[in-house]
Write an enzyme that holds these catalytic residues in place. Structure first.
Site, PDB file in Angstrom:
ATOM      1  N   PHE A   7     -39.477  38.174  -8.278  1.00  0.00           N
ATOM      2  CA  PHE A   7     -38.915  36.940  -8.814  1.00  0.00           C
ATOM      3  C   PHE A   7     -38.288  37.203 -10.172  1.00  0.00           C
ATOM      4  O   PHE A   7     -38.862  37.912 -10.993  1.00  0.00           O
ATOM      5  CB  PHE A   7     -40.006  35.865  -8.963  1.00  0.00           C
ATOM      6  CG  PHE A   7     -40.573  35.419  -7.649  1.00  0.00           C
ATOM      7  CD1 PHE A   7     -40.014  34.350  -6.963  1.00  0.00           C
ATOM      8  CD2 PHE A   7     -41.657  36.076  -7.089  1.00  0.00           C
ATOM      9  CE1 PHE A   7     -40.534  33.940  -5.740  1.00  0.00           C
ATOM     10  CE2 PHE A   7     -42.187  35.679  -5.868  1.00  0.00           C
ATOM     11  CZ  PHE A   7     -41.622  34.607  -5.196  1.00  0.00           C
ATOM     12  N   CYS A   8     -37.102  36.632 -10.387  1.00  0.00           N
ATOM     13  CA  CYS A   8     -36.459  36.711 -11.705  1.00  0.00           C
ATOM     14  C   CYS A   8     -35.738  35.402 -11.942  1.00  0.00           C
ATOM     15  O   CYS A   8     -35.877  34.467 -11.161  1.00  0.00           O
ATOM     16  CB  CYS A   8     -35.535  37.912 -11.827  1.00  0.00           C
ATOM     17  SG  CYS A   8     -34.009  37.796 -10.894  1.00  0.00           S
ATOM     18  N   SER A   9     -34.960  35.342 -12.995  1.00  0.00           N
ATOM     19  CA  SER A   9     -34.354  34.052 -13.344  1.00  0.00           C
ATOM     20  C   SER A   9     -33.406  33.543 -12.262  1.00  0.00           C
ATOM     21  O   SER A   9     -33.479  32.388 -11.885  1.00  0.00           O
ATOM     22  CB  SER A   9     -33.677  34.106 -14.710  1.00  0.00           C
ATOM     23  OG  SER A   9     -32.915  35.271 -14.845  1.00  0.00           O
ATOM     24  N   THR A  14     -32.399  41.336  -9.229  1.00  0.00           N
ATOM     25  CA  THR A  14     -33.648  41.665  -8.556  1.00  0.00           C
ATOM     26  C   THR A  14     -33.400  41.913  -7.068  1.00  0.00           C
ATOM     27  O   THR A  14     -34.080  42.722  -6.456  1.00  0.00           O
ATOM     28  CB  THR A  14     -34.677  40.539  -8.765  1.00  0.00           C
ATOM     29  OG1 THR A  14     -34.713  40.236 -10.151  1.00  0.00           O
ATOM     30  CG2 THR A  14     -36.051  40.957  -8.331  1.00  0.00           C
ATOM     31  N   TYR A  39     -36.988  32.539  -9.675  1.00  0.00           N
ATOM     32  CA  TYR A  39     -38.315  32.070 -10.072  1.00  0.00           C
ATOM     33  C   TYR A  39     -38.493  30.582  -9.771  1.00  0.00           C
ATOM     34  O   TYR A  39     -39.604  30.140  -9.480  1.00  0.00           O
ATOM     35  CB  TYR A  39     -38.579  32.343 -11.558  1.00  0.00           C
ATOM     36  CG  TYR A  39     -40.017  32.085 -11.925  1.00  0.00           C
ATOM     37  CD1 TYR A  39     -40.981  33.064 -11.746  1.00  0.00           C
ATOM     38  CD2 TYR A  39     -40.419  30.837 -12.399  1.00  0.00           C
ATOM     39  CE1 TYR A  39     -42.308  32.829 -12.044  1.00  0.00           C
ATOM     40  CE2 TYR A  39     -41.758  30.585 -12.698  1.00  0.00           C
ATOM     41  CZ  TYR A  39     -42.697  31.582 -12.521  1.00  0.00           C
ATOM     42  OH  TYR A  39     -44.018  31.340 -12.798  1.00  0.00           O
TER      43      TYR A  39
END
Length: 108
Positions: A7-9, A14, A39
């Protein structure tokens, strides 16, 4: 099949790392599914798919403690992706860490 979810922004960079990790896993015949998400989707994704390992990208490291508290209660490993491995897209290193975390969690 073990599920390793990143998970990333936004889920963009990712996704690239997740694809490289999946290629690496496939080349070693590891029964894992590696996927990346924003995320903002974590609650829905975790509740629906129950990942075996949750990895957070460096962009959302400020959410690590909260994420671990919420989603790590059931024994699911939650970890940060090393910033250097992330930046250099060292998929094999990140995959090894995730597999180690899953093994440790299953031994407890």
């Amino acid at each position: 099949m073990k599920k390793i979810y990143l998970f990333c922004s936004a889920g963009m960079s990712t996704s690239f790392l997740a694809n490289k990790m999946q290629e690496c896993a496939n080349s070693h015949n590891l029964p894992v599914e590696v996927k990346a998400f924003s995320y903002g989707e974590i609650s829905n994704i975790v509740n629906e798919f129950h990942p075996d390992c949750i990895l957070l990208g460096p962009q959302v490291k400020f959410l690590f403690e909260e994420t671990k508290k919420i989603y790590g209660q059931d024994g699911t490993p939650v970890s940060l992706i090393d910033q250097s491995d992330y930046g250099m897209m060292r998929a094999e290193n990140v995959l090894k860490m995730a597999v180690m975390l899953i093994k440790q969690a299953s031994n407890t």
